[in-house]
Design a protein around this motif. Structure first.
Motif, short mmCIF file in Angstrom:
data_model
loop_
_atom_site.label_atom_id
_atom_site.label_comp_id
_atom_site.label_asym_id
_atom_site.label_seq_id
_atom_site.Cartn_x
_atom_site.Cartn_y
_atom_site.Cartn_z
N SER A 56 34.13 23.56 18.64
CA SER A 56 35.36 23.04 19.24
C SER A 56 35.26 23.01 20.75
CB SER A 56 36.55 23.90 18.82
OG SER A 56 36.80 23.81 17.43
N ARG A 57 34.71 24.07 21.34
CA ARG A 57 34.57 24.10 22.80
C ARG A 57 33.62 23.02 23.29
NH1 ARG A 57 34.84 29.75 21.66
NH2 ARG A 57 32.57 29.90 21.59
N ALA A 58 32.51 22.82 22.56
CA ALA A 58 31.54 21.81 22.97
C ALA A 58 32.11 20.40 22.84
CB ALA A 58 30.27 21.94 22.14
N HIS A 59 32.98 20.21 21.83
CA HIS A 59 33.54 18.87 21.57
C HIS A 59 34.75 18.56 22.46
CE1 HIS A 59 33.78 15.32 19.03
NE2 HIS A 59 35.09 15.48 18.96
N LYS A 60 35.24 19.54 23.18
CA LYS A 60 36.48 19.37 23.94
C LYS A 60 36.44 18.18 24.91
CE LYS A 60 39.65 21.75 27.09
NZ LYS A 60 39.85 22.92 27.97
N PRO A 61 35.38 17.97 25.69
CA PRO A 61 35.39 16.80 26.60
C PRO A 61 35.51 15.47 25.85
CG PRO A 61 33.70 18.37 27.26
CD PRO A 61 34.19 18.82 25.92
N ILE A 62 34.92 15.40 24.66
CA ILE A 62 35.02 14.17 23.87
C ILE A 62 36.44 14.00 23.35
CG2 ILE A 62 34.13 12.96 21.84
CD1 ILE A 62 31.51 14.63 22.26
N SER A 63 37.04 15.10 22.88
CA SER A 63 38.42 15.04 22.40
C SER A 63 39.36 14.63 23.52
CB SER A 63 38.84 16.40 21.84
OG SER A 63 38.05 16.77 20.74
N GLU A 64 39.15 15.16 24.71
CA GLU A 64 40.00 14.80 25.85
C GLU A 64 39.83 13.33 26.22
OE1 GLU A 64 40.36 19.10 28.16
OE2 GLU A 64 38.77 17.70 28.74
N ASP A 93 26.42 14.32 25.05
CA ASP A 93 26.69 13.39 26.14
C ASP A 93 26.68 11.93 25.69
OD1 ASP A 93 26.99 15.45 27.95
OD2 ASP A 93 24.90 15.42 28.59
N HIS A 94 25.84 11.61 24.71
CA HIS A 94 25.80 10.22 24.24
C HIS A 94 27.09 9.85 23.51
CE1 HIS A 94 24.56 12.54 20.79
NE2 HIS A 94 24.57 11.49 20.00
N LEU A 125 30.01 11.27 24.19
CA LEU A 125 31.01 11.18 25.26
C LEU A 125 30.92 9.83 25.97
CD1 LEU A 125 33.18 12.43 27.07
CD2 LEU A 125 31.34 13.51 28.40
N ALA A 126 29.69 9.37 26.24
CA ALA A 126 29.52 8.08 26.92
C ALA A 126 30.09 6.94 26.07
CB ALA A 126 28.04 7.84 27.21
N ALA A 127 29.86 7.01 24.75
CA ALA A 127 30.40 5.97 23.87
C ALA A 127 31.92 5.99 23.88
CB ALA A 127 29.87 6.17 22.45
N MET A 128 32.52 7.19 23.88
CA MET A 128 33.97 7.29 23.89
C MET A 128 34.54 6.73 25.19
SD MET A 128 36.49 8.12 21.96
CE MET A 128 35.69 9.12 20.70
N GLU A 129 33.82 6.89 26.28
CA GLU A 129 34.28 6.37 27.57
C GLU A 129 34.36 4.84 27.58
OE1 GLU A 129 31.44 8.15 30.17
OE2 GLU A 129 32.58 10.02 30.40
N GLU A 130 33.60 4.19 26.69
CA GLU A 130 33.61 2.72 26.60
C GLU A 130 34.51 2.21 25.48
OE1 GLU A 130 32.11 0.72 28.75
OE2 GLU A 130 31.47 2.53 29.84
#
Length: 363
Positions: free
Chosen positions: A113-121, A77-78, A80-85
């Protein structure tokens, strides 16, 4: 600093990502690409951007994956949060050992790969760029001297992209309004698909550097036939050779590989979308004239077609069309240089690697 490295950085910052003052920039690179990272930081500083850096360490990735319990793989999640910014992402290849993760079990790679998918998206919502820095390891994998490999990489990167874009636009004009595509190569590949409603896109230097292809998305349930991938591919630190897929109603119904079939099976079993095609790409960069075991370059070669199982590419699929969703996107290459043709809506537009708009084409 090597002027070619500085030029590479300028192409990435200005042409590919159009970096602007105040942009939040994430750089992920191997330590062997330090020279390009330094040049990028210099270029980003001149433009008033704000970069952060994370090193890609395959040995650490391997250690983590081999120690991890598959059930514990969840999205970071951390991260993902960084990617959102983040406004711009640069992903720079060129690590020391392409086989570093070869002994990670395929099921662990797919769980990752499945766990990383939200970050990739989330990354796909940024201005993202993938490139490679030439290293001795890359040269060794390509079977070249380090100096020759450097020349090969920079010749592919530092070129007249406006002219390349114009050349590729001729195929876009043919493929974009098309309804059906038929690809034949020898007696091992004979595959058809519908592309009606999908967009044909010109890869002329926005996301990949080097660029050099035209690509689209098949209608997911329309793919039928057999395809044999002449060129090997590196995946999860393993070399897959002689991959063959058979499609019915869009799905892979049988498959085989001459080497590392279990790795191919792991890819196809990632999720439901991994057994369907997400991309048809046609290589058009005549400056990339040899196979180097680097998909970023190899898929752009003239005289090739690549098909990707897994996720489609957003820009190819309008909102009213079905989007093939998956945690993976795995490109595989078919040699189209001999005894081959591409037929669009019943007309041959490429034979033995030569397009209808090039000298030497024979219908």
């Amino acid at each position: 600093m090597d002027t070619r490295v500085r030029r590479h950085a300028e192409v990435l910052v200005d042409q590919c990502a159009d970096v602007r003052r105040g942009d939040m920039v994430t750089i992920r690179a191997s330590r062997q690409a330090e020279a390009l990272v330094v040049a990028l930081y210099e270029a980003l500083g001149q433009r008033g951007a704000r970069p952060s850096l994370s090193w890609s360490l395959p040995r650490a990735t391997r250690a983590y994956a081999r120690a991890m319990d598959e059930a514990d793989y969840t999205t970071k999640d951390h991260e993902l949060a960084a990617m959102e910014e983040t406004d711009v992402v640069f992903l720079i290849g060129g690590g020391p050992n392409a086989f570093e993760t070869s002994d990670v079990p395929p099921e662990m790679s797919q769980a990752g790969s499945r766990a990383h998918k939200p970050i990739s998206e989330q990354r796909l919502d940024t201005r993202w760029v993938i490139t490679t820095h030439p290293t001795a390891a890359g040269a060794q994998r390509a079977g070249m001297s380090t100096a020759a490999y450097e020349e090969f990489v920079y010749d592919a990167v530092n070129k007249d992209w406006a002219a390349q874009s114009e050349f590729q636009s001729q195929l876009v004009e043919i493929l974009d309004p098309a309804e059906t595509v038929h690809i034949v190569s020898g007696d091992t590949t004979d595959i058809t698909m519908r592309v009606d409603g999908m967009r044909a896109c010109n890869d002329d230097g926005d996301h990949n550097m080097p660029a050099g292809e035209v690509f689209t998305a098949p209608v997911p349930d329309s793919v039928a036939g057999e395809v044999y991938f002449d060129k090997p591919l590196m995946r999860q630190g393993n070399e897959i050779r002689g991959a063959a897929l058979t499609f019915e109603d869009g799905d892979v119904v049988s498959f085989s590989a001459e080497q590392n079939e279990d790795v191919l099976a792991g890819i196809l079993n990632t999720d439901a979308g991994a057994r369907r095609l997400g991309e048809l790409g046609i290589g058009m960069n005549r400056g990339i004239d040899r196979f180097t075991y680097n998909m970023l370059f190899d898929e752009k070669m003239g005289d090739t077609v690549h098909l990707a199982v897994g996720a489609a590419i957003d820009e190819c699929v309008p909102e009213d069309c079905e989007f093939n969703d998956s945690a993976v996107h795995t490109d595989m290459i078919v040699d189209m240089s001999e005894d081959s043709f591409i037929e669009i809506d019943g007309e041959i537009i490429q034979r033995n690697g030569t397009f209808v708009f090039e000298d030497g084409f024979e219908a």
